[in-house]
Design an enzyme around this catalytic site. Sequence first.
Site, PDB file in Angstrom:
ATOM      1  N   LYS A 242       0.818  -1.224   0.000  1.00  0.00           N
ATOM      2  CA  LYS A 242       0.000   0.000   0.000  1.00  0.00           C
ATOM      3  C   LYS A 242       0.849   1.270   0.000  1.00  0.00           C
ATOM      4  O   LYS A 242       0.490   2.281   0.601  1.00  0.00           O
ATOM      5  CB  LYS A 242      -0.968   0.016   1.196  1.00  0.00           C
ATOM      6  CG  LYS A 242      -1.777  -1.258   1.394  1.00  0.00           C
ATOM      7  CD  LYS A 242      -2.453  -1.732   0.114  1.00  0.00           C
ATOM      8  CE  LYS A 242      -3.514  -0.786  -0.389  1.00  0.00           C
ATOM      9  NZ  LYS A 242      -4.159  -1.248  -1.652  1.00  0.00           N
TER      10      LYS A 242
ATOM     11  N   GLY B 226       2.486   2.080  -3.200  1.00  0.00           N
ATOM     12  CA  GLY B 226       2.684   2.405  -4.605  1.00  0.00           C
ATOM     13  C   GLY B 226       3.555   1.419  -5.339  1.00  0.00           C
ATOM     14  O   GLY B 226       4.053   1.715  -6.435  1.00  0.00           O
TER      15      GLY B 226
ATOM     16  N   ARG C  16      -8.499   3.557  -5.172  1.00  0.00           N
ATOM     17  CA  ARG C  16      -9.855   3.705  -4.625  1.00  0.00           C
ATOM     18  C   ARG C  16      -9.946   4.962  -3.755  1.00  0.00           C
ATOM     19  O   ARG C  16      -8.995   5.363  -3.098  1.00  0.00           O
ATOM     20  CB  ARG C  16     -10.202   2.488  -3.754  1.00  0.00           C
ATOM     21  CG  ARG C  16     -10.494   1.218  -4.523  1.00  0.00           C
ATOM     22  CD  ARG C  16     -11.163   0.214  -3.581  1.00  0.00           C
ATOM     23  NE  ARG C  16     -11.332  -1.084  -4.220  1.00  0.00           N
ATOM     24  CZ  ARG C  16     -10.470  -2.090  -4.072  1.00  0.00           C
ATOM     25  NH1 ARG C  16      -9.405  -1.926  -3.330  1.00  0.00           N
ATOM     26  NH2 ARG C  16     -10.676  -3.241  -4.670  1.00  0.00           N
TER      27      ARG C  16
ATOM     28  N   TYR D 279     -11.297   6.469  -0.473  1.00  0.00           N
ATOM     29  CA  TYR D 279     -11.786   6.072   0.840  1.00  0.00           C
ATOM     30  C   TYR D 279     -12.232   7.306   1.612  1.00  0.00           C
ATOM     31  O   TYR D 279     -11.763   8.413   1.350  1.00  0.00           O
ATOM     32  CB  TYR D 279     -10.674   5.382   1.650  1.00  0.00           C
ATOM     33  CG  TYR D 279     -10.080   4.170   0.993  1.00  0.00           C
ATOM     34  CD1 TYR D 279     -10.889   3.138   0.522  1.00  0.00           C
ATOM     35  CD2 TYR D 279      -8.692   4.042   0.866  1.00  0.00           C
ATOM     36  CE1 TYR D 279     -10.338   2.014  -0.062  1.00  0.00           C
ATOM     37  CE2 TYR D 279      -8.128   2.923   0.287  1.00  0.00           C
ATOM     38  CZ  TYR D 279      -8.952   1.909  -0.180  1.00  0.00           C
ATOM     39  OH  TYR D 279      -8.406   0.800  -0.761  1.00  0.00           O
TER      40      TYR D 279
END
EC number: 2.8.2.8
Length: 872
Positions: A604, A606, A825, A827
């Site tokens: 998480k 990149g 996404r 969030y």
Amino acid sequence: MNLILKFRRSFRTLIVLLATFCLVSILISAYFLYSGYKQEMTLIETTAEAECADIKDLPYRSIELRTIKPIDTSKTDPTVLLFVESQYSQLGQDIIAILESSRFQYQMVIAPGKGDIPPLTDSGKGKYTLIIYENILKYVSMDSWNRELLEKYCIEYSVSIIGFHKANENSLPTTQLKGFPLNLFNNVALKDCSVNPQSPLLHITKGPKVEKGPLPGEDWTIFQYNHSTYQPVLLTELQSEKSLSFLSSQTLYATIIQDLGLHDGIQRVLFGNNLNFWLHKLIFIDAISFLSGKRLTLSLDRYILVDIDDIFVGKEGTRMNVKDVKALLETQNLLRTQVANFTFNLGFSGKFYHTGTEEEDEGDDLLLRSVDEFWWFPHMWSHMQPHLFHNESSLVEQMILNKEFALEHGIPINLGYAVAPHHSGVYPVHIQLYAAWKKVWGIQVTSTEEYPHLKPARYRKGFIHNSIMVLPRQTCGLFTHTIFYKEYPGGPQELDKSIKGGELFLTILLNPISIFMTHLSNYGNDRLGLYTFVNLANFVHSWTNLKLQTLPPVQLAHKYFELFPEQKDPLWQNPCDDKRHKDIWSREKTCDHLPKFLVIGPQKTGTTALYLFLLMHPSIISNLPSPKTFEEVQFFNGNNYHKGIEWYMDFFPTPSNITSDFLFEKSANYFHSEEAPKRAASLVPKAKIITILIDPSDRAYSWYQHQRSHEDPAALRFNFYEVITTGHWAPPDLKTLQRRCLVPGWYAVHIERWLAYFSTSQLLIIDGQQLRSDPATVMDEVQKFLGVTPHYNYSEALTFDPQKGFWCQLLEGGKTKCLGKSKGRKYPPMDSESRTFLSSYYRDHNVELSKLLHRLGQPLPSWLRQELQKVR
């Protein structure tokens, strides 16, 4: 006036009285010093005939048994601090070899001529339980400040010292050791060495016994003393009185002494030479044991197994006849008197049965009539090397032939042990061999001398692969061509030296379990195999308290991994880095299918974007996708590692140009894995490592949302704040989720672990925010770091997609190729309560990261600077 005259007369009288008193004091001191020295000379006079007498009857005043202050082992870590003259000094290397062979932890430092000693304590606990000086003069000549610090540490933490004094051409004939009531006599030639059986430090060493003959070299130092703190450990005689005219050749002198600590509260053992003399090695090991309070000690139990490879194999004239087989049986019974349950272990290749002379064929028959007297294990039927068989079925056929031979002749087939000719296929692992062994023989144990390398032998280890326990095998100086005593390489004295205190003896001494490789030819002709092990057992029994015993191979393997459970997991290496490994590795295999760099994560941050950007470069090639873990192989961090390097290399295509093409893999779990750095460094030690860092709070939150999107039950049941703040009472799935959220963000901890195995020049740390906002600049930096050519212009190849919110690959016709729907996404923003908690949670970790980046000369990412401002 009269008063002044009286004062002058009184003053002169006082001066005369003082001078007279001083003169008398000097005469008295001289008398006692002289008589004390003569007394000491008399005290140590004895004859060689007394060497086996009770040590209490020897005329050594200092031999009187005295109470020694017990060593408190609770105050220190079980580590040795070793001061050496240089990194390459011979004695220093010999000391290290024994420490490593004994599996004792140590820290080596160059003994400072001037300057500070290393820190001795950490958080109120002593870092070292024992201090060793390669040159004791470096200790006694320390400046008063550092010596006082060292000795205060030794007294306060119950730490002892071992020191060596090796005389040279510049050494004075006599020396007094500074600060000690101890005289040294240097460059002496000695003979006939005996052990003081009353020495309290003896553990493995047995005394009294005399090693007759001259000691090696003429540069020995002997110790003389007149203080009850000293006790001799090793006693010798002068070869002649020419060494030092005032020393008697009819006297025993100490070449190793023990300081009981009665002089200054510190126990010591001092050696009057290096470790070239085998008895010094033996006493050195006992000294470590005693002075460490038995924390660094070797058990007295020794398990040995003698394999006889190549039964029935060998050309005419080199095999065993009937007399040889009878001698084998008789010697086996003889060895059982000193080695409990001793049994020769015979490895057979049935194809060569009855291929010798008539007498040798009769020897074959007697072996088979005596089948129940020995243990048996299968070699290959035709003595072929398994790695030359490229499919499992061919190996199975060979093994079935040998098994049928065994069944026909009543050879046991259920002992669960096998050895491959030349150790082929055991390591490097030939997976077909392991599979065939299990299928045909039900093999549970094998052995090899090749893991991790043949030399140095002290580094050999065991491992478990495919449920087969692999034990380290030792050589004993006997090979297929070693047949005649007088023709032994280097002369027969070399074999005797190996047995009597040399390499073979040290193998037994330093290894709790030894599997020795011998061959059929060693038991014919001069029967050097029998000669070697009978004399070895006698020597071990005479000089040590070791308890020799033999176990069947499967029991032996279980015993080995009880002693060394940390060795169960193998550590794979590149077979092409060791010529011996490459020679016993299939020619159909190649080492070109290994990555040149790894993208290690963390998750998480990149890594997938970086992965796709890298693939745009024409010279960079990734692994093939995994059916279970997609673009990630996840080899170094989990159970996939036990599938072996062939499984791993099958994920990589053959590069068209091994020089210019760069294979790589991206597995984001590697970053925080405890095993991955060590495993990666073993297999691809020259690989470069790339990691990406973002704000650890954001990373934790992103992982939580990722798990929610994948319907992780814990992530669905608990909100983010509950996850990160949960206590020890939490259910297992919640604790697991919490660890996966928080632990990867301990950036400094994990990077330091990687830097323990890879140099700083091999590591690139990418600012994750910059990768997201300005990927072209980051990719230029990556290309420079990798040294990949040609240079690829990412400024022209990337375009920002406002709908996606990140950068994509620009294709022909203005089209773009972007990350999948699961990436990027949106969030809900993190709640302030969680942000505050995480900022506090990661505060110390971020401070350590800033220190690390400063040390590496790398700039601080913007998010880290912002977090550090909060600390202020």
